[in-house]
Design a protein around this motif. Structure first.
Motif, PDB file in Angstrom:
ATOM      1  N   ILE A 273     102.399 -54.575  96.667  1.00 32.17           N
ATOM      2  CA  ILE A 273     100.998 -54.678  96.241  1.00 32.17           C
ATOM      3  C   ILE A 273     100.833 -56.035  95.567  1.00 32.17           C
ATOM      4  CG2 ILE A 273      99.146 -53.591  94.927  1.00 32.17           C
ATOM      5  CD1 ILE A 273     100.850 -51.054  94.787  1.00 32.17           C
ATOM      6  N   LEU A 274     100.043 -56.894  96.187  1.00 25.03           N
ATOM      7  CA  LEU A 274      99.942 -58.261  95.673  1.00 25.03           C
ATOM      8  C   LEU A 274      98.621 -58.422  94.919  1.00 25.03           C
ATOM      9  CD1 LEU A 274     101.619 -60.400  98.443  1.00 25.03           C
ATOM     10  CD2 LEU A 274     102.578 -58.853  96.796  1.00 25.03           C
ATOM     11  N   SER A 275      98.694 -58.218  93.605  1.00 24.76           N
ATOM     12  CA  SER A 275      97.468 -58.288  92.813  1.00 24.76           C
ATOM     13  C   SER A 275      97.385 -59.593  92.035  1.00 24.76           C
ATOM     14  CB  SER A 275      97.412 -57.100  91.842  1.00 24.76           C
ATOM     15  OG  SER A 275      98.372 -57.240  90.824  1.00 24.76           O
ATOM     16  N   ALA A 276      98.406 -60.462  92.150  1.00 25.05           N
ATOM     17  CA  ALA A 276      98.401 -61.694  91.358  1.00 25.05           C
ATOM     18  C   ALA A 276      97.292 -62.640  91.805  1.00 25.05           C
ATOM     19  CB  ALA A 276      99.760 -62.387  91.498  1.00 25.05           C
ATOM     20  N   ALA A 277      96.805 -63.400  90.834  1.00 21.99           N
ATOM     21  CA  ALA A 277      95.834 -64.453  91.139  1.00 21.99           C
ATOM     22  C   ALA A 277      96.631 -65.744  91.302  1.00 21.99           C
ATOM     23  CB  ALA A 277      94.830 -64.573  90.003  1.00 21.99           C
ATOM     24  N   ILE A 308     101.706 -65.941  99.699  1.00 28.25           N
ATOM     25  CA  ILE A 308     102.737 -64.886  99.629  1.00 28.25           C
ATOM     26  C   ILE A 308     102.329 -63.696 100.500  1.00 28.25           C
ATOM     27  CG2 ILE A 308     104.121 -63.435  98.083  1.00 28.25           C
ATOM     28  CD1 ILE A 308     103.151 -65.353  95.784  1.00 28.25           C
ATOM     29  N   LEU A 309     101.078 -63.277 100.350  1.00 28.15           N
ATOM     30  CA  LEU A 309     100.614 -62.106 101.108  1.00 28.15           C
ATOM     31  C   LEU A 309     100.732 -62.350 102.613  1.00 28.15           C
ATOM     32  CD1 LEU A 309      99.261 -59.291 101.104  1.00 28.15           C
ATOM     33  CD2 LEU A 309      97.047 -60.421 100.945  1.00 28.15           C
ATOM     34  N   ALA A 310     100.255 -63.531 103.041  1.00 27.47           N
ATOM     35  CA  ALA A 310     100.300 -63.826 104.481  1.00 27.47           C
ATOM     36  C   ALA A 310     101.754 -63.892 104.974  1.00 27.47           C
ATOM     37  CB  ALA A 310      99.580 -65.142 104.764  1.00 27.47           C
ATOM     38  N   VAL A 323      99.707 -54.261 100.610  1.00 27.86           N
ATOM     39  CA  VAL A 323      98.369 -54.144 100.014  1.00 27.86           C
ATOM     40  C   VAL A 323      98.014 -55.467  99.333  1.00 27.86           C
ATOM     41  CG1 VAL A 323      96.949 -52.865  98.356  1.00 27.86           C
ATOM     42  CG2 VAL A 323      98.806 -51.690  99.575  1.00 27.86           C
ATOM     43  N   GLY A 324      96.826 -55.985  99.638  1.00 25.85           N
ATOM     44  CA  GLY A 324      96.384 -57.224  99.003  1.00 25.85           C
ATOM     45  C   GLY A 324      95.135 -57.000  98.180  1.00 25.85           C
ATOM     46  N   PHE A 325      94.766 -58.009  97.426  1.00 27.57           N
ATOM     47  CA  PHE A 325      93.522 -57.986  96.660  1.00 27.57           C
ATOM     48  C   PHE A 325      92.623 -59.091  97.204  1.00 27.57           C
ATOM     49  CE2 PHE A 325      93.577 -55.394  92.669  1.00 27.57           C
ATOM     50  CZ  PHE A 325      94.715 -54.672  92.978  1.00 27.57           C
ATOM     51  N   ALA A 326      91.332 -58.922  97.034  1.00 30.60           N
ATOM     52  CA  ALA A 326      90.415 -59.981  97.435  1.00 30.60           C
ATOM     53  C   ALA A 326      89.324 -60.107  96.393  1.00 30.60           C
ATOM     54  CB  ALA A 326      89.804 -59.657  98.801  1.00 30.60           C
ATOM     55  N   ASP A 338      88.210 -59.245 106.804  1.00 25.83           N
ATOM     56  CA  ASP A 338      88.771 -60.369 107.560  1.00 25.83           C
ATOM     57  C   ASP A 338      90.104 -60.797 106.936  1.00 25.83           C
ATOM     58  OD1 ASP A 338      88.656 -62.605 109.399  1.00 25.83           O
ATOM     59  OD2 ASP A 338      88.383 -63.812 107.580  1.00 25.83           O
ATOM     60  N   LYS A 339      90.154 -60.821 105.576  1.00 25.92           N
ATOM     61  CA  LYS A 339      91.381 -61.216 104.865  1.00 25.92           C
ATOM     62  C   LYS A 339      92.514 -60.232 105.164  1.00 25.92           C
ATOM     63  CE  LYS A 339      90.533 -63.567 101.189  1.00 25.92           C
ATOM     64  NZ  LYS A 339      89.962 -63.883  99.887  1.00 25.92           N
ATOM     65  N   MET A 340      92.156 -58.931 105.178  1.00 26.21           N
ATOM     66  CA  MET A 340      93.162 -57.894 105.456  1.00 26.21           C
ATOM     67  C   MET A 340      93.762 -58.133 106.855  1.00 26.21           C
ATOM     68  SD  MET A 340      92.633 -53.776 105.451  1.00 26.21           S
ATOM     69  CE  MET A 340      91.278 -53.747 106.629  1.00 26.21           C
ATOM     70  N   ASN A 341      92.900 -58.394 107.822  1.00 26.91           N
ATOM     71  CA  ASN A 341      93.381 -58.557 109.189  1.00 26.91           C
ATOM     72  C   ASN A 341      94.169 -59.859 109.355  1.00 26.91           C
ATOM     73  OD1 ASN A 341      92.209 -56.146 109.900  1.00 26.91           O
ATOM     74  ND2 ASN A 341      90.247 -57.100 110.435  1.00 26.91           N
ATOM     75  N   ARG A 342      93.642 -60.930 108.767  1.00 29.21           N
ATOM     76  CA  ARG A 342      94.293 -62.244 108.883  1.00 29.21           C
ATOM     77  C   ARG A 342      95.696 -62.228 108.286  1.00 29.21           C
ATOM     78  NH1 ARG A 342      92.694 -66.167 105.576  1.00 29.21           N
ATOM     79  NH2 ARG A 342      90.816 -65.093 104.875  1.00 29.21           N
ATOM     80  N   LYS A 343      95.833 -61.528 107.136  1.00 26.40           N
ATOM     81  CA  LYS A 343      97.126 -61.561 106.439  1.00 26.40           C
ATOM     82  C   LYS A 343      98.006 -60.357 106.816  1.00 26.40           C
ATOM     83  CE  LYS A 343      95.303 -64.210 102.508  1.00 26.40           C
ATOM     84  NZ  LYS A 343      95.557 -64.618 101.124  1.00 26.40           N
ATOM     85  N   ASN A 344      97.537 -59.581 107.801  1.00 23.41           N
ATOM     86  CA  ASN A 344      98.297 -58.431 108.297  1.00 23.41           C
ATOM     87  C   ASN A 344      98.612 -57.411 107.184  1.00 23.41           C
ATOM     88  OD1 ASN A 344      99.502 -56.876 110.277  1.00 23.41           O
ATOM     89  ND2 ASN A 344     101.524 -57.855 110.033  1.00 23.41           N
TER      90      ASN A 344
HETATM   91  N1  CTP Z   1      97.719 -64.481  97.602  1.00 23.03           N
HETATM   92  C1  CTP Z   1      99.065 -64.728  97.710  1.00 23.03           C
HETATM   93  N2  CTP Z   1      99.534 -66.006  97.707  1.00 23.03           N
HETATM   94  C2  CTP Z   1      98.690 -67.041  97.611  1.00 23.03           C
HETATM   95  C3  CTP Z   1      97.300 -66.807  97.500  1.00 23.03           C
HETATM   96  C4  CTP Z   1      96.842 -65.510  97.499  1.00 23.03           C
HETATM   97  O1  CTP Z   1      99.842 -63.762  97.785  1.00 23.03           O
HETATM   98  N3  CTP Z   1      99.169 -68.280  97.603  1.00 23.03           N
HETATM   99  C5  CTP Z   1      97.259 -63.076  97.653  1.00 23.03           C
HETATM  100  C6  CTP Z   1      96.644 -62.563  96.377  1.00 23.03           C
HETATM  101  O2  CTP Z   1      97.624 -61.996  95.515  1.00 23.03           O
HETATM  102  C7  CTP Z   1      95.695 -61.514  96.913  1.00 23.03           C
HETATM  103  C8  CTP Z   1      95.246 -62.082  98.252  1.00 23.03           C
HETATM  104  O3  CTP Z   1      96.250 -63.003  98.620  1.00 23.03           O
HETATM  105  O4  CTP Z   1      96.355 -60.303  97.183  1.00 23.03           O
HETATM  106  C9  CTP Z   1      93.867 -62.722  98.247  1.00 23.03           C
HETATM  107  O5  CTP Z   1      93.922 -64.002  97.817  1.00 23.03           O
HETATM  108  P1  CTP Z   1      92.718 -65.079  98.001  1.00 23.03           P
HETATM  109  O6  CTP Z   1      93.086 -66.239  97.182  1.00 23.03           O
HETATM  110  O7  CTP Z   1      91.406 -64.432  97.722  1.00 23.03           O
HETATM  111  O8  CTP Z   1      92.782 -65.348  99.542  1.00 23.03           O
HETATM  112  P2  CTP Z   1      92.631 -66.652 100.351  1.00 23.03           P
HETATM  113  O9  CTP Z   1      93.222 -66.354 101.679  1.00 23.03           O
HETATM  114  O10 CTP Z   1      93.196 -67.791  99.583  1.00 23.03           O
HETATM  115  O11 CTP Z   1      91.093 -66.813 100.598  1.00 23.03           O
HETATM  116  P3  CTP Z   1      89.945 -67.600  99.828  1.00 23.03           P
HETATM  117  O12 CTP Z   1      89.466 -68.556 100.807  1.00 23.03           O
HETATM  118  O13 CTP Z   1      88.947 -66.538  99.507  1.00 23.03           O
HETATM  119  O14 CTP Z   1      90.545 -68.228  98.589  1.00 23.03           O
END
Ligand code: CTP
Length: 401
Positions: A273-277, A308-310, A323-326, A338-344
């Motif tokens: 579960i990737l909740s980090a910002a 990391i998520l991707a 699981v990701g956060f947006a 779209d983010k869910m699908n793009r990052k699988n």
């Molecule tokens: N995330 C991550 N590694 C990164 C950036 C984001 O793992 N370098 C993860 C966050 O923990 C979160 C998800 O990706 O679960 C959403 O991040 P977000 O920054 O909103 O996605 P982006 O693809 O960077 O899209 P945006 O253009 O909205 O910034």
């Protein structure tokens, strides 16, 4: 009923709500639990030890020593499957948060190796005081469960927050704890959680960061541990402490550190579960010395961090759940899906920034859950603990499917 055969220590402290505890003991006994009651000296002003001894069918202890007999608090702390402190006064709460040990209840609390449940009871102004809030945060960080207070008439005659939850609610809280712990599909699962901000160094004294506190991710780690999961929490820089012994915390600073720690933990994880910002960019170079003030402007060139998520999305094996956060500000559902699908990812938690009380630094949050089966649920504004429970419950449904 999951309480059948469970050994429960009920610790009663000095609050008017103590008058409800003989009824509470009755309900626990009726549910099949074996109950031992402890009181603080102040509790006995509000409830009779004889009444508690009669309904629990066991002596009630109040002192570490009675005459020449020593009441073995370590043994009691090891005997119990759960310790419930109800009502828990502001005074006992403060003692527990700070490790004070001047009565039997505090001694058993410090010796307890079982889960501890706290049902606070106090007047609203005491409940809302900053020191009470800090003490509750500390207890949560120790892995204790705080049972929400009720709103209603208080001993002062005022109406507000701070009433102890009703005995029936306390019993069902404990019951559902054992229910989840024993039957959760998350029991024994290895879960990676990322939380908090990342700091990207500009020079030895400056960084690029963000306002994330890590509260949401820590609440998730605690909710997972409560269901018997083994949690690896990869936590960015935050002042918050995680002392829950069922959570392994790996402290990191930058997005790169978080990336490396997450990839290691993901290898044998069942769920991530990737909740980090995470900072999307970092300075192309970190200056070895403090940058001196010179011109009127300063340009810092940034380069992209690894996602990391991707990356985990590309490494994901059969049976691993991601699981990701947006956080979106326009066309939220569309972008989050779209983010869910793009990052699988298998599920996305969409954070709302539009609602007061939601997002960075707050104790509350408002989210929408989306998963790859097309499920969509907009949850109301709740505490981060409640949001964490809802997320974890949905993950356990997906894991069970
Ligand atoms: N995330 C991550 N590694 C990164 C950036 C984001 O793992 N370098 C993860 C966050 O923990 C979160 C998800 O990706 O679960 C959403 O991040 P977000 O920054 O909103 O996605 P982006 O693809 O960077 O899209 P945006 O253009 O909205 O910034």
């Amino acid at each position: 009923m999951q309480l059948a055969g469970k050994k429960i220590i009920l610790a009663v402290t000095g609050s008017i709500a103590a008058y409800k505890t003989p009824h509470l003991v009755r309900l626990l006994v009726k549910a099949g639990a074996e109950v031992r009651v402890l009181t603080t000296p102040a509790a006995e002003d509000f409830v009779s030890p004889l009444a508690l001894a009669t309904v629990s069918k066991h002596p009630v202890y109040s002192n570490v020593a009675d005459g020449t007999a020593w009441n073995n608090h370590v043994e009691m702390g090891r005997w119990a499957d759960a310790m419930l402190i109800a009502p828990c006064s502001a005074n006992t709460l403060a003692k527990m948060a700070n490790g004070l040990c001047d009565n039997l209840v505090c001694a058993v609390y410090l010796s307890a190796i079982c889960p501890v449940f706290v049902a606070p009871a106090m007047d609203e102004d005491m409940w809302l005081h900053a020191s009470t809030k800090n003490n509750l945060d500390k207890l949560r960080s120790y892995g204790n469960y705080i049972i929400p207070v009720a709103h209603g008439e208080l001993a002062s005659g005022l109406v507000g927050e701070g009433r102890m939850a009703e005995p029936e609610d306390l019993v069902s809280y404990l019951d559902s704890y054992f229910q989840k712990k024993n039957n959760s599909p998350l029991k024994g699962q290895k879960v990676l959680v990322t939380a908090g901000p990342t700091y990207e160094r500009i020079d030895p004294v400056r960084f690029i960061g963000n306002f994330s506190s890590g509260k949401m991710g820590i609440a998730l780690a605690e909710a997972l541990a409560a269901q018997g999961a083994f949690v690896h929490l990869v936590l960015g820089p935050t002042h918050l402490q995680v002392l829950n012994k069922n959570i392994t915390t790996i402290r990191v600073e930058s997005a790169e550190d978080m990336y490396n720690a997450s990839l290691r933990a993901f290898q044998d994880a069942d769920i991530a579960i990737l909740s980090a910002a995470v900072a999307d960019y970092r300075p192309a170079e970190t200056a070895p010395e403090k940058i001196k003030k010179r011109g009127d402007t300063l340009d810092i060139s940034l380069v992209k961090n690894k996602d990391i998520l991707a990356t985990l999305g590309t490494l994901k094996k059969d049976g691993q759940l991601l699981v990701g956060f947006a956080l979106e500000t326009t066309d939220e559902l569309h972008h989050a899906t779209d983010k869910m699908n793009r990052k699988n990812a298998d599920m996305i938690v969409l954070n709302s920034l539009k609602d007061a009380g939601a997002g960075f630094g707050h104790d509350t949050n408002k989210v929408t859950l989306i998963d790859k089966t097309g499920y969509k649920a907009e949850l109301p504004l709740m505490t981060k603990q409640q949001v964490a429970e809802a997320i974890v419950n949905h993950i356990s449904l997906l894991k069970n499917a």
